[in-house]
Scaffold this motif. Structure first.
Motif, PDB file in Angstrom:
ATOM      1  N   ALA A   1       0.858  -1.189   0.000  1.00 17.39           N
ATOM      2  CA  ALA A   1       0.000   0.000   0.000  1.00 17.39           C
ATOM      3  C   ALA A   1       0.889   1.232   0.000  1.00 17.39           C
ATOM      4  CB  ALA A   1      -0.918   0.009   1.214  1.00 17.39           C
ATOM      5  N   TYR A   2       0.583   2.164  -0.878  1.00 14.41           N
ATOM      6  CA  TYR A   2       1.378   3.389  -0.933  1.00 14.41           C
ATOM      7  C   TYR A   2       1.028   4.320   0.230  1.00 14.41           C
ATOM      8  CZ  TYR A   2       2.658   2.066  -5.713  1.00 14.41           C
ATOM      9  OH  TYR A   2       3.138   1.404  -6.810  1.00 14.41           O
ATOM     10  N   TRP A   3       2.017   4.983   0.753  1.00 18.25           N
ATOM     11  CA  TRP A   3       1.804   5.974   1.801  1.00 18.25           C
ATOM     12  C   TRP A   3       0.861   7.056   1.282  1.00 18.25           C
ATOM     13  CZ3 TRP A   3       1.187   7.763   6.308  1.00 18.25           C
ATOM     14  CH2 TRP A   3       1.517   9.053   6.716  1.00 18.25           C
ATOM     15  N   LYS A   4      -0.225   7.258   2.013  1.00 17.97           N
ATOM     16  CA  LYS A   4      -1.275   8.209   1.664  1.00 17.97           C
ATOM     17  C   LYS A   4      -1.979   7.849   0.356  1.00 17.97           C
ATOM     18  CE  LYS A   4       0.679  12.196   4.117  1.00 17.97           C
ATOM     19  NZ  LYS A   4       1.106  13.619   4.006  1.00 17.97           N
ATOM     20  N   GLY A   5      -1.824   6.594  -0.094  1.00 16.59           N
ATOM     21  CA  GLY A   5      -2.485   6.149  -1.313  1.00 16.59           C
ATOM     22  C   GLY A   5      -1.932   6.770  -2.576  1.00 16.59           C
ATOM     23  N   ASP A   6      -0.760   7.380  -2.496  1.00 18.14           N
ATOM     24  CA  ASP A   6      -0.154   8.079  -3.628  1.00 18.14           C
ATOM     25  C   ASP A   6       0.982   7.232  -4.205  1.00 18.14           C
ATOM     26  OD1 ASP A   6       1.112   9.775  -5.417  1.00 18.14           O
ATOM     27  OD2 ASP A   6       0.963  11.529  -4.121  1.00 18.14           O
ATOM     28  N   LYS A   7       0.884   6.903  -5.493  1.00 22.40           N
ATOM     29  CA  LYS A   7       1.888   6.056  -6.144  1.00 22.40           C
ATOM     30  C   LYS A   7       3.261   6.711  -6.153  1.00 22.40           C
ATOM     31  CE  LYS A   7      -1.425   3.737  -9.185  1.00 22.40           C
ATOM     32  NZ  LYS A   7      -1.836   3.490 -10.596  1.00 22.40           N
ATOM     33  N   ALA A   8       3.310   8.028  -5.975  1.00 17.65           N
ATOM     34  CA  ALA A   8       4.600   8.725  -5.942  1.00 17.65           C
ATOM     35  C   ALA A   8       5.330   8.499  -4.620  1.00 17.65           C
ATOM     36  CB  ALA A   8       4.395  10.225  -6.172  1.00 17.65           C
ATOM     37  N   ASN A   9       4.598   7.989  -3.610  1.00 17.08           N
ATOM     38  CA  ASN A   9       5.204   7.747  -2.298  1.00 17.08           C
ATOM     39  C   ASN A   9       5.702   6.311  -2.174  1.00 17.08           C
ATOM     40  OD1 ASN A   9       4.675  10.359  -1.447  1.00 17.08           O
ATOM     41  ND2 ASN A   9       2.652   9.825  -0.645  1.00 17.08           N
ATOM     42  N   LYS A  10       6.352   6.044  -1.067  1.00 14.28           N
ATOM     43  CA  LYS A  10       6.929   4.725  -0.828  1.00 14.28           C
ATOM     44  C   LYS A  10       5.857   3.662  -0.646  1.00 14.28           C
ATOM     45  CE  LYS A  10      10.311   2.245   1.998  1.00 14.28           C
ATOM     46  NZ  LYS A  10      11.317   2.325   3.072  1.00 14.28           N
ATOM     47  N   MET A  11       6.144   2.456  -1.140  1.00 12.44           N
ATOM     48  CA  MET A  11       5.255   1.325  -0.927  1.00 12.44           C
ATOM     49  C   MET A  11       5.489   0.764   0.472  1.00 12.44           C
ATOM     50  SD  MET A  11       3.003  -0.921  -2.189  1.00 12.44           S
ATOM     51  CE  MET A  11       3.121  -1.045  -3.982  1.00 12.44           C
ATOM     52  N   LEU A  12       4.435   0.715   1.265  1.00  9.46           N
ATOM     53  CA  LEU A  12       4.489   0.170   2.621  1.00  9.46           C
ATOM     54  C   LEU A  12       3.890  -1.233   2.634  1.00  9.46           C
ATOM     55  CD1 LEU A  12       3.232   3.342   4.533  1.00  9.46           C
ATOM     56  CD2 LEU A  12       5.593   2.721   3.946  1.00  9.46           C
ATOM     57  N   THR A  13       4.029  -1.903   3.762  1.00  9.99           N
ATOM     58  CA  THR A  13       3.412  -3.222   3.938  1.00  9.99           C
ATOM     59  C   THR A  13       2.107  -3.039   4.703  1.00  9.99           C
ATOM     60  OG1 THR A  13       5.559  -4.338   3.990  1.00  9.99           O
ATOM     61  CG2 THR A  13       3.668  -5.524   4.907  1.00  9.99           C
ATOM     62  N   ARG A  14       1.026  -3.514   4.120  1.00 12.13           N
ATOM     63  CA  ARG A  14      -0.283  -3.458   4.796  1.00 12.13           C
ATOM     64  C   ARG A  14      -0.611  -4.843   5.332  1.00 12.13           C
ATOM     65  NH1 ARG A  14      -5.369  -0.444   2.240  1.00 12.13           N
ATOM     66  NH2 ARG A  14      -4.010   1.264   2.959  1.00 12.13           N
ATOM     67  N   ILE A  15      -0.875  -4.911   6.624  1.00 11.94           N
ATOM     68  CA  ILE A  15      -1.235  -6.176   7.267  1.00 11.94           C
ATOM     69  C   ILE A  15      -2.694  -6.082   7.702  1.00 11.94           C
ATOM     70  CG2 ILE A  15      -0.649  -7.813   9.085  1.00 11.94           C
ATOM     71  CD1 ILE A  15       2.117  -6.416   9.174  1.00 11.94           C
ATOM     72  N   ASN A  16      -3.513  -6.996   7.197  1.00 10.52           N
ATOM     73  CA  ASN A  16      -4.950  -6.994   7.481  1.00 10.52           C
ATOM     74  C   ASN A  16      -5.302  -8.062   8.500  1.00 10.52           C
ATOM     75  OD1 ASN A  16      -4.754  -5.963   4.468  1.00 10.52           O
ATOM     76  ND2 ASN A  16      -6.720  -5.278   5.251  1.00 10.52           N
ATOM     77  N   GLY A  17      -6.310  -7.758   9.301  1.00  8.93           N
ATOM     78  CA  GLY A  17      -6.802  -8.737  10.263  1.00  8.93           C
ATOM     79  C   GLY A  17      -8.275  -8.566  10.519  1.00  8.93           C
ATOM     80  N   ILE A  18      -8.837  -9.514  11.220  1.00  9.02           N
ATOM     81  CA  ILE A  18     -10.245  -9.454  11.626  1.00  9.02           C
ATOM     82  C   ILE A  18     -10.304  -9.693  13.131  1.00  9.02           C
ATOM     83  CG2 ILE A  18     -11.300 -10.134   9.439  1.00  9.02           C
ATOM     84  CD1 ILE A  18     -11.320 -13.017  10.428  1.00  9.02           C
ATOM     85  N   ALA A  19     -11.314  -9.151  13.758  1.00 11.84           N
ATOM     86  CA  ALA A  19     -11.504  -9.346  15.198  1.00 11.84           C
ATOM     87  C   ALA A  19     -12.988  -9.347  15.516  1.00 11.84           C
ATOM     88  CB  ALA A  19     -10.789  -8.249  15.989  1.00 11.84           C
ATOM     89  N   PHE A  20     -13.373 -10.188  16.481  1.00 12.64           N
ATOM     90  CA  PHE A  20     -14.768 -10.305  16.884  1.00 12.64           C
ATOM     91  C   PHE A  20     -14.850 -10.409  18.402  1.00 12.64           C
ATOM     92  CE2 PHE A  20     -14.897 -11.519  12.473  1.00 12.64           C
ATOM     93  CZ  PHE A  20     -16.108 -11.007  12.030  1.00 12.64           C
TER      94      PHE A  20
END
Length: 600
Positions: free
Chosen positions: A155-174
């Motif tokens: 995932a790009y920082w601030k959703g901008d392709k001009a920025n660095k690609m970060l790692t997005r970790i998704n989870g669920i919780a209940f």
């Protein structure tokens, strides 16, 4: 459930907010676990979402994989068992910047720079983990009892392709393990039904990088299903008084300037030429058919006796969707739609709107989707008058008042969507969710009293006066590609017999039955059924399994005994064995199932 608000007070959390608080707290626990495993981690955003939670993190040279997720989960469980108290405090902008600098949190520091100069920043802390957050959160980490990390991606920082690609970790919780397990089970079932996977496996469609995103190729099976649906819709519309048109796929910018699309929809169009060079003709592929069908109305003078005029067309449309929005057949850049426009007198509006709604509900019910639909009354946002929307506030209020009365008279249960209207009028959107819960509009019915004036559309009324017609924009079944995607998911690929690309497969037990199979195939094909013959050298067990895997509704098995008795042995893909019956008896079964469009 008690929660901690960012002003420091603790209170009972409203039930409708509890899941959000649990997921928000889980995001912080995950971040703390990541920080323990990779102390150099630099965190960006970590919100709760409708589906769960995620955190975007810069791990430097570390390339996270799915195999790392159990490690993070294990560390999260340690943190919950430690039962760390969660505290909150506020900082001035300067204090927050200093804190983030001391902690080496450059993304947090940059985020502070986006806030107002006089912003007071709330911070939450659990153990040695500190994070800027507006809250609220649970009061102790042990309150997060059931969670699971689902995937990691970029995932790009601030959703901008001009920025660095970060790692997005998704989870669920209940709130508890039972609800988590149920969600996991539902997700696994959804993944099995995902049309983007199943549709490719069953060879309904494919995509090619060299062609581009959002431009799928319908393979013979998918093309046959859509052809079947199109023919049915066109015949049904003809029964209901619709006149068929066939209009161009493109037009000069002049047409779109009249309709307003050039000013209000240009970014969503594929333009051929330079839109800023007025010395040369500029064309654009059509994003909708309305301005084209209006020309059919304008081809000669109209009288009140000509109305209502119902025009229908199977339209191929083009929309320049963002590449990030592309998804299989649900979100594409070229698609086909059952589009129609009705020109009518004001006194005909309610009756014609009712007819459009009845047609849409009939079509959705026939394919088995209506039970999963909801209705949304999409209205304008007055704050965007003159920018996103044409017309005056008085015209919009009148149109929305008329449409609201119609919906109430028809007892339609609907929600209201502000700023969801078309730029020229309010609409009724029929919404449908895919197997993952993502909601899209599948059918629309729109009331329009503005574009007739834009195009100079008139009719001579009974009193001899020239008047403007009302217009209804509508679809019967919506986008065929999207509908096919939903049908694949709903039926797990086993489409009802009447729309299935292959309805009957004839399986021979021995070569001696090949001629008999050809005769049966010829008779059924002559009646319009879609039939194939598997006379390969494979075993009968293999042939049956292949037919079932490809979701073929009926299997006709032929051997020596069938030839001797003049019968056929019929099995349904569900496992039902119809036994040895005559071909005429099977024809009657197909006539009922296909002719009445039964859902089997």
């Amino acid at each position: 459930m008690k929660v901690l608000y960012n002003d420091g007070h603790v209170a009972e959390c409203p039930e409708e907010e509890q899941l959000h608080v649990i997921r928000h707290t889980a995001a912080h626990i995950m971040a703390q676990a990541i920080q323990r495993l990779w102390p150099h981690a630099d965190f960006a955003y970590g919100p709760a979402t409708e589906k769960g939670f995620y955190y975007d993190v810069d791990l430097g040279d570390v390339k996270l994989t799915d195999e790392d997720l159990p490690r993070i989960e294990a560390e999260m469980k340690k943190i919950t068992k430690e039962n760390l108290p969660i505290k909150t405090f506020t900082l001035s902008r300067e204090e927050a910047v200093k804190l983030m600098q001391e902690r080496g949190e450059k993304y947090k520091e940059e985020h502070i720079g986006d806030l107002a100069e006089d912003a007071t920043i709330s911070v939450y802390q659990q153990g040695d983990y500190i994070d800027m957050c507006i809250g609220p959160h649970l009061t102790y980490t042990k309150g997060v009892k059931a969670f699971k990390l689902t995937q990691q991606s970029g995932a790009y920082w601030k959703g901008d392709k001009a920025n660095k690609m970060l790692t997005r970790i998704n989870g669920i919780a209940f709130p508890n393990q039972v609800e988590l397990d149920e969600y996991v089970k539902q997700t696994e079932e959804a993944e099995k039904r995902d049309h983007n996977k199943l549709g490719r496996e069953l060879e309904y469609f494919t995509t090619v990088d060299e062609i581009g995103q959002g431009l799928p190729i319908l393979l013979p099976k998918g093309a046959r299903v859509i052809q079947t649906l199109q023919r049915w819709i066109e015949d049904e519309e003809q029964k209901r008084g619709y006149l068929l048109t066939k209009t161009p796929l493109m037009a000069k910018s002049d047409l779109y300037k009249i309709s307003g699309h050039w000013d209000h929809y240009l970014d969503g169009m594929f333009v051929l030429g330079d839109p800023n060079d007025e010395s040369k003709e500029c064309f654009a592929l059509r994003p909708m058919t309305c301005p084209f069908q209006y020309q059919a109305y304008l081809s000669r003078a109209r009288s009140y006796r000509d109305l209502p005029m119902r025009l229908g067309e199977t339209s191929t449309l083009f929309r320049n969707e963002d590449s990030g929005e592309m998804h299989g057949l649900i979100r594409v850049r070229q698609f086909t739609i059952s589009e129609g426009h009705l020109m009518l007198r004001p006194d005909q509006l309610e009756e014609e709107f009712k007819g459009c709604l009845e047609l849409a509900k009939y079509c959705l019910e026939t394919v088995g989707m209506l039970e999963d639909c909801t209705f949304r009354f999409s209205q304008w946002d007055p704050a965007k008058a003159g920018t996103k929307y044409i017309g005056t506030p008085e015209q919009w209020e009148e149109a929305q008042s008329i449409m609201g009365k119609i919906l109430d008279d028809l007892n339609v249960e609907y929600s209201i969507g502000i700023d969801e209207a078309a730029f020229y009028g309010p609409k009724l959107d029929i919404q449908y969710k895919n197997v993952f819960g993502k909601e899209d509009t599948i059918v629309t019915i729109q009331v329009d009293q503005l574009l007739a004036e834009q195009f100079g559309m008139e009719y001579t009324d009974a009193d001899g006066q020239k008047k403007r017609p009302y217009i209804i924009h509508r679809t019967s079944l919506g986008c065929y590609e999207r509908t096919l995607a939903y049908l694949i998911e709903k039926y797990a690929g086993a489409l009802p017999t009447w729309m299935a690309p292959e309805q009957v497969r004839i399986l021979t037990i021995t070569d001696r039955a090949n001629d008999y199979a050809a005769t049966v195939c010829k008779e059924l094909t002559a009646l319009g059924y879609r039939v194939s013959v598997d006379d390969s050298q494979n075993t009968l067990k293999y042939k049956i399994r292949s037919a079932q895997m490809e979701k073929t509704p009926y299997m006709v098995i032929l051997g020596d005994k069938d030839m001797e008795n003049g019968t056929i042995s019929v099995r349904h893909r569900s496992g039902e064995d119809l036994g040895a019956i005559t071909l005429d008896a099977f024809k009657e079964i197909l006539a009922d199932v296909v002719g009445n469009k039964l859902k089997k």
